[in-house]
Design a protein around this motif. Sequence first.
Motif, PDB file in Angstrom:
ATOM      1  N   GLN A 184      -4.587   5.105   1.381  1.00 13.17           N
ATOM      2  CA  GLN A 184      -3.526   4.386   0.682  1.00 13.17           C
ATOM      3  C   GLN A 184      -4.146   3.480  -0.362  1.00 13.17           C
ATOM      4  O   GLN A 184      -5.324   3.131  -0.275  1.00 13.17           O
ATOM      5  CB  GLN A 184      -2.704   3.552   1.659  1.00 13.17           C
ATOM      6  CG  GLN A 184      -2.004   4.369   2.720  1.00 13.17           C
ATOM      7  CD  GLN A 184      -1.209   3.488   3.661  1.00 13.17           C
ATOM      8  OE1 GLN A 184      -0.930   2.336   3.378  1.00 13.17           O
ATOM      9  NE2 GLN A 184      -0.841   4.050   4.790  1.00 13.17           N
ATOM     10  N   ALA A 185      -3.342   3.090  -1.355  1.00  7.77           N
ATOM     11  CA  ALA A 185      -3.820   2.199  -2.411  1.00  7.77           C
ATOM     12  C   ALA A 185      -2.726   1.191  -2.737  1.00  7.77           C
ATOM     13  O   ALA A 185      -1.538   1.442  -2.514  1.00  7.77           O
ATOM     14  CB  ALA A 185      -4.192   2.994  -3.657  1.00  7.77           C
ATOM     15  N   VAL A 186      -3.158   0.055  -3.272  1.00  7.71           N
ATOM     16  CA  VAL A 186      -2.235  -0.971  -3.743  1.00  7.71           C
ATOM     17  C   VAL A 186      -2.774  -1.506  -5.060  1.00  7.71           C
ATOM     18  O   VAL A 186      -3.993  -1.575  -5.255  1.00  7.71           O
ATOM     19  CB  VAL A 186      -2.055  -2.111  -2.709  1.00  7.71           C
ATOM     20  CG1 VAL A 186      -3.347  -2.880  -2.487  1.00  7.71           C
ATOM     21  CG2 VAL A 186      -0.935  -3.055  -3.106  1.00  7.71           C
ATOM     22  N   GLU A 187      -1.871  -1.862  -5.963  1.00  7.85           N
ATOM     23  CA  GLU A 187      -2.270  -2.459  -7.235  1.00  7.85           C
ATOM     24  C   GLU A 187      -1.942  -3.941  -7.207  1.00  7.85           C
ATOM     25  O   GLU A 187      -0.824  -4.330  -6.898  1.00  7.85           O
ATOM     26  CB  GLU A 187      -1.525  -1.790  -8.390  1.00  7.85           C
ATOM     27  CG  GLU A 187      -1.927  -2.353  -9.739  1.00  7.85           C
ATOM     28  CD  GLU A 187      -1.089  -1.780 -10.877  1.00  7.85           C
ATOM     29  OE1 GLU A 187      -1.272  -2.251 -12.005  1.00  7.85           O
ATOM     30  OE2 GLU A 187      -0.268  -0.901 -10.639  1.00  7.85           O
ATOM     31  N   VAL A 188      -2.955  -4.757  -7.519  1.00 10.84           N
ATOM     32  CA  VAL A 188      -2.783  -6.207  -7.587  1.00 10.84           C
ATOM     33  C   VAL A 188      -3.416  -6.682  -8.882  1.00 10.84           C
ATOM     34  O   VAL A 188      -4.623  -6.516  -9.077  1.00 10.84           O
ATOM     35  CB  VAL A 188      -3.451  -6.918  -6.380  1.00 10.84           C
ATOM     36  CG1 VAL A 188      -3.291  -8.420  -6.477  1.00 10.84           C
ATOM     37  CG2 VAL A 188      -2.908  -6.396  -5.064  1.00 10.84           C
ATOM     38  N   SER A 189      -2.629  -7.230  -9.768  1.00 10.16           N
ATOM     39  CA  SER A 189      -3.127  -7.720 -11.064  1.00 10.16           C
ATOM     40  C   SER A 189      -3.962  -6.676 -11.796  1.00 10.16           C
ATOM     41  O   SER A 189      -5.066  -6.954 -12.248  1.00 10.16           O
ATOM     42  CB  SER A 189      -3.939  -9.004 -10.874  1.00 10.16           C
ATOM     43  OG  SER A 189      -3.152  -9.996 -10.280  1.00 10.16           O
ATOM     44  N   TYR A 190      -3.454  -5.461 -11.886  1.00 10.36           N
ATOM     45  CA  TYR A 190      -4.105  -4.330 -12.569  1.00 10.36           C
ATOM     46  C   TYR A 190      -5.381  -3.855 -11.882  1.00 10.36           C
ATOM     47  O   TYR A 190      -6.103  -3.038 -12.430  1.00 10.36           O
ATOM     48  CB  TYR A 190      -4.383  -4.640 -14.044  1.00 10.36           C
ATOM     49  CG  TYR A 190      -3.131  -4.923 -14.812  1.00 10.36           C
ATOM     50  CD1 TYR A 190      -2.273  -3.893 -15.186  1.00 10.36           C
ATOM     51  CD2 TYR A 190      -2.781  -6.223 -15.155  1.00 10.36           C
ATOM     52  CE1 TYR A 190      -1.108  -4.148 -15.884  1.00 10.36           C
ATOM     53  CE2 TYR A 190      -1.610  -6.489 -15.852  1.00 10.36           C
ATOM     54  CZ  TYR A 190      -0.788  -5.438 -16.215  1.00 10.36           C
ATOM     55  OH  TYR A 190       0.372  -5.695 -16.900  1.00 10.36           O
ATOM     56  N   ASN A 191      -5.690  -4.349 -10.696  1.00  8.33           N
ATOM     57  CA  ASN A 191      -6.799  -3.842  -9.887  1.00  8.33           C
ATOM     58  C   ASN A 191      -6.208  -2.996  -8.770  1.00  8.33           C
ATOM     59  O   ASN A 191      -5.168  -3.334  -8.204  1.00  8.33           O
ATOM     60  CB  ASN A 191      -7.618  -4.978  -9.274  1.00  8.33           C
ATOM     61  CG  ASN A 191      -8.423  -5.708 -10.313  1.00  8.33           C
ATOM     62  OD1 ASN A 191      -9.106  -5.088 -11.116  1.00  8.33           O
ATOM     63  ND2 ASN A 191      -8.340  -7.017 -10.317  1.00  8.33           N
ATOM     64  N   VAL A 192      -6.879  -1.902  -8.429  1.00  4.52           N
ATOM     65  CA  VAL A 192      -6.420  -1.031  -7.361  1.00  4.52           C
ATOM     66  C   VAL A 192      -7.377  -1.163  -6.187  1.00  4.52           C
ATOM     67  O   VAL A 192      -8.596  -1.087  -6.350  1.00  4.52           O
ATOM     68  CB  VAL A 192      -6.331   0.440  -7.834  1.00  4.52           C
ATOM     69  CG1 VAL A 192      -5.955   1.351  -6.680  1.00  4.52           C
ATOM     70  CG2 VAL A 192      -5.328   0.569  -8.962  1.00  4.52           C
ATOM     71  N   TYR A 193      -6.802  -1.353  -4.995  1.00  2.00           N
ATOM     72  CA  TYR A 193      -7.565  -1.479  -3.761  1.00  2.00           C
ATOM     73  C   TYR A 193      -7.151  -0.356  -2.824  1.00  2.00           C
ATOM     74  O   TYR A 193      -5.968  -0.045  -2.693  1.00  2.00           O
ATOM     75  CB  TYR A 193      -7.317  -2.836  -3.103  1.00  2.00           C
ATOM     76  CG  TYR A 193      -7.696  -3.993  -3.990  1.00  2.00           C
ATOM     77  CD1 TYR A 193      -9.008  -4.440  -4.048  1.00  2.00           C
ATOM     78  CD2 TYR A 193      -6.740  -4.621  -4.785  1.00  2.00           C
ATOM     79  CE1 TYR A 193      -9.367  -5.493  -4.878  1.00  2.00           C
ATOM     80  CE2 TYR A 193      -7.088  -5.680  -5.614  1.00  2.00           C
ATOM     81  CZ  TYR A 193      -8.403  -6.108  -5.652  1.00  2.00           C
ATOM     82  OH  TYR A 193      -8.752  -7.148  -6.486  1.00  2.00           O
ATOM     83  N   PHE A 194      -8.148   0.242  -2.160  1.00  2.00           N
ATOM     84  CA  PHE A 194      -7.901   1.361  -1.257  1.00  2.00           C
ATOM     85  C   PHE A 194      -8.157   0.953   0.187  1.00  2.00           C
ATOM     86  O   PHE A 194      -9.032   0.131   0.463  1.00  2.00           O
ATOM     87  CB  PHE A 194      -8.842   2.529  -1.582  1.00  2.00           C
ATOM     88  CG  PHE A 194      -8.587   3.177  -2.905  1.00  2.00           C
ATOM     89  CD1 PHE A 194      -7.651   4.192  -3.031  1.00  2.00           C
ATOM     90  CD2 PHE A 194      -9.289   2.786  -4.032  1.00  2.00           C
ATOM     91  CE1 PHE A 194      -7.422   4.809  -4.256  1.00  2.00           C
ATOM     92  CE2 PHE A 194      -9.072   3.388  -5.259  1.00  2.00           C
ATOM     93  CZ  PHE A 194      -8.127   4.403  -5.366  1.00  2.00           C
ATOM     94  N   TYR A 212       0.837  -1.201   0.000  1.00  2.00           N
ATOM     95  CA  TYR A 212       0.000   0.000   0.000  1.00  2.00           C
ATOM     96  C   TYR A 212       0.870   1.249   0.000  1.00  2.00           C
ATOM     97  O   TYR A 212       1.930   1.278   0.621  1.00  2.00           O
ATOM     98  CB  TYR A 212      -0.906   0.015   1.235  1.00  2.00           C
ATOM     99  CG  TYR A 212      -2.139  -0.831   1.087  1.00  2.00           C
ATOM    100  CD1 TYR A 212      -3.297  -0.317   0.537  1.00  2.00           C
ATOM    101  CD2 TYR A 212      -2.152  -2.154   1.523  1.00  2.00           C
ATOM    102  CE1 TYR A 212      -4.438  -1.077   0.397  1.00  2.00           C
ATOM    103  CE2 TYR A 212      -3.292  -2.934   1.390  1.00  2.00           C
ATOM    104  CZ  TYR A 212      -4.427  -2.388   0.838  1.00  2.00           C
ATOM    105  OH  TYR A 212      -5.559  -3.151   0.709  1.00  2.00           O
ATOM    106  N   SER A 213       0.386   2.282  -0.689  1.00  2.00           N
ATOM    107  CA  SER A 213       1.128   3.530  -0.753  1.00  2.00           C
ATOM    108  C   SER A 213       0.161   4.700  -0.871  1.00  2.00           C
ATOM    109  O   SER A 213      -0.835   4.632  -1.589  1.00  2.00           O
ATOM    110  CB  SER A 213       2.095   3.475  -1.933  1.00  2.00           C
ATOM    111  OG  SER A 213       1.927   4.492  -2.832  1.00  2.00           O
TER     112      SER A 213
END
Length: 105
Positions: A86-96, A11-12
Amino acid sequence: MKFNTRRQDGYSSSLAHSILDKSKPVHSISDSLTPQQKFEDKKPTGEIIAYKAWFTQVGLPPFEVKFSNEVQLPPYLSVVEFINLQAVEVSYNVYFKADGIKEFK
């Protein structure tokens, strides 16, 4: 939510701020939190580990934000600010995820 962004580990806050436009308001579109259960061996345990709610901003599809603790949601369509978004990218999906939320007045 899908985006073509530069891949990061974990996460960033910089990824979250690169997606959301600070000059535009974010609106709450959930009237209640959705609990997220812990899973073990692909089965729910009944233990609540987080809560999720939906939000929207002009120019973006609706997006979900996860909170570690139960937060008080403002009324439907209220303008909100996130605490430590914060957000993270997993397999071109972004999660907040965020530590909290407050209604912008």
